[in-house]
Design an enzyme around this catalytic site. Structure first.
Site, PDB file in Angstrom:
ATOM      1  N   CYS A 136       0.825  -1.209   0.000  1.00 28.88           N
ATOM      2  CA  CYS A 136       0.000   0.000   0.000  1.00 28.88           C
ATOM      3  C   CYS A 136       0.862   1.263   0.000  1.00 28.88           C
ATOM      4  CB  CYS A 136      -0.911  -0.012   1.231  1.00 28.88           C
ATOM      5  SG  CYS A 136      -1.913   1.464   1.389  1.00 28.88           S
ATOM      6  N   CYS A 139      -0.370   4.130   2.127  1.00 28.32           N
ATOM      7  CA  CYS A 139      -0.163   3.984   3.578  1.00 28.32           C
ATOM      8  C   CYS A 139       1.298   4.238   3.938  1.00 28.32           C
ATOM      9  CB  CYS A 139      -0.501   2.568   4.051  1.00 28.32           C
ATOM     10  SG  CYS A 139      -2.001   1.882   3.392  1.00 28.32           S
ATOM     11  N   ASP A 140       2.217   3.719   3.142  1.00 25.31           N
ATOM     12  CA  ASP A 140       3.618   3.658   3.565  1.00 25.31           C
ATOM     13  C   ASP A 140       4.582   4.515   2.731  1.00 25.31           C
ATOM     14  OD1 ASP A 140       2.847   1.802   5.491  1.00 25.31           O
ATOM     15  OD2 ASP A 140       3.037   0.128   4.094  1.00 25.31           O
TER      16      ASP A 140
END
Ligand code: NAP
Length: 336
Positions: A136, A139-140
């Site tokens: 992701c 997200c990261d």
């Protein structure tokens, strides 16, 4: 919750589950929606959704989901944070054993469990997932400011991840196992034209280097001019091996349907685990009273808007099926 039998339980709270919940709740079926390990589903992991009808400027994935949940709750849907550990779909009502220890009985079941990110199968990925390997980018990605990163895959997800990562990373290299992208023209063009994004064609990720302490430090890639190099490597054919220094690796290689809890039930699944619905325009499955919606039953379109569409269809199909059941029961109870 244990004592009563519900009319409809929706398993999954992504866009298809929410759409089913809105329709079922508006039909006064008081659905229970089970929010699984990824409440809100894949849209919560994406940035802007640009192709959902009615949002000319785009809409945040998380916002779309939050608004959908509010809408379902407004009409009376009840949300429960639990997964289905096992399901008895042989007897009526259906019985679901939940991860919170409760048992939920329901007349109709809408399976909208979506799909989860697929892993590549590279050496060390188990150890380094979450430590520099990610499925992701939204997200990261921000952890990789100034890093050189790899994105694995050749579909829209990989292009989207690469374009997002290009905002933070020093360089982004898309590693694709053949020499032709699967991505849509518009997404492919954006990635191909981006100055920070490079492509490694006919190449696959064999091994990830690093540790949980220091994160990802590099990777071994294999290439073959005819594509699918890992298969060739495993067959003992000669491939090019290349060690690269990278600080992050992002997987964008598609998804697998979340149907584990259906494996021991009579519900038919295809070879990849997708829920099979009956032929024609319906969400019915081979088990009366079980309906499928969204990515769990759709290996083909997999769009937010189609998931919302099949969610609403599943609720309408469930409502019609429940009405039929009630009519049959009334008829049977009426003296001739
Ligand atoms: P996808 O279209 O199935 O693409 C998966 C990619 O990963 C393919 O290029 C595939 O290679 C590669 N791949 C699969 N397994 C692999 C493995 N083990 N090792 C290396 N490579 C592997 O999946 P997706 O990109 O997640 O897209 C799914 C759906 O969502 C599509 O319908 C897409 O249009 C949609 N989507 C849309 C957007 C958007 O419009 N913004 C964004 C994301 C997703 P091959 O090509 O060789 O099979």
């Amino acid at each position: 919750m244990t004592e009563t039998t519900r009319d409809v339980v929706v398993v999954g709270s992504g866009v298809s589950g929410l759409s089913a919940a809105v329709y079922a709740a508006r039909a006064d079926l008081e659905p229970v929606v089970l929010e699984g390990p990824e409440p809100g589903g894949q849209l919560t992991l994406t940035t802007d959704v640009e192709n959902f009808l009615g949002f000319p400027e785009g809409v945040g994935g998380m916002e779309l989901i939050q608004r959908g949940k509010e809408q379902a709750e407004r009409f009376g849907a009840e949300f429960v944070r639990a997964t289905v550990e096992s399901a008895d779909l042989e007897d009526r009502p259906f019985e679901l054993s939940l991860s919170n220890g409760e048992t939920l009985r329901t007349r109709a079941l809408i399976v909208a469990t979506g799909a989860s990110a697929r892993w590549v199968g590279a050496e060390n990925e188990d150890e380094l997932m979450g430590y520099g390997v990610s499925t992701c980018a939204t997200c990261d990605g921000a952890f990789h400011r100034g890093d050189d990163v790899l994105v694995i895959g050749g579909g829209d997800s990989a292009m989207e991840e690469a374009l997002f990562l290009a905002k933070f990373a020093e360089s982004v290299t898309i590693v694709h196992r053949r020499d032709e992208l699967r991505a849509s023209e518009v997404m492919a063009r954006r990635a191909l034209d981006h100055e920070k994004i490079e492509f490694r064609w006919n190449t696959e990720l064999l091994e990830i280097h690093g540790s949980q302490e220091e994160g990802v430090t590099g990777a071994t890639l294999v290439s073959h001019p005819d594509g699918y190099p890992k298969e060739k490597f495993e067959n003992g054919d000669e491939v090019d091996r290349d060690d690269v220094d990278v600080g992050g690796i992002f997987y964008g290689v598609g998804h697998v349907p979340n149907t584990d809890f259906l494996e021991e039930t009579p519900v038919s699944l295809d070879d990849d685990g997708h829920l099979l619905t009956l032929e024609g325009m319906t969400t019915e499955t081979n088990v009366d009273g079980v309906f499928g919606a969204g990515d769990v039953m759709d290996p083909n379109y997999r769009q937010a808007i189609t998931a919302a569409g099949t969610g609403s269809m599943a609720a309408l199909d469930a409502e019609a099926w429940l009405d039929e059941q009630d009519a049959e029961r009334t008829e049977a109870a009426t003296p001739a």
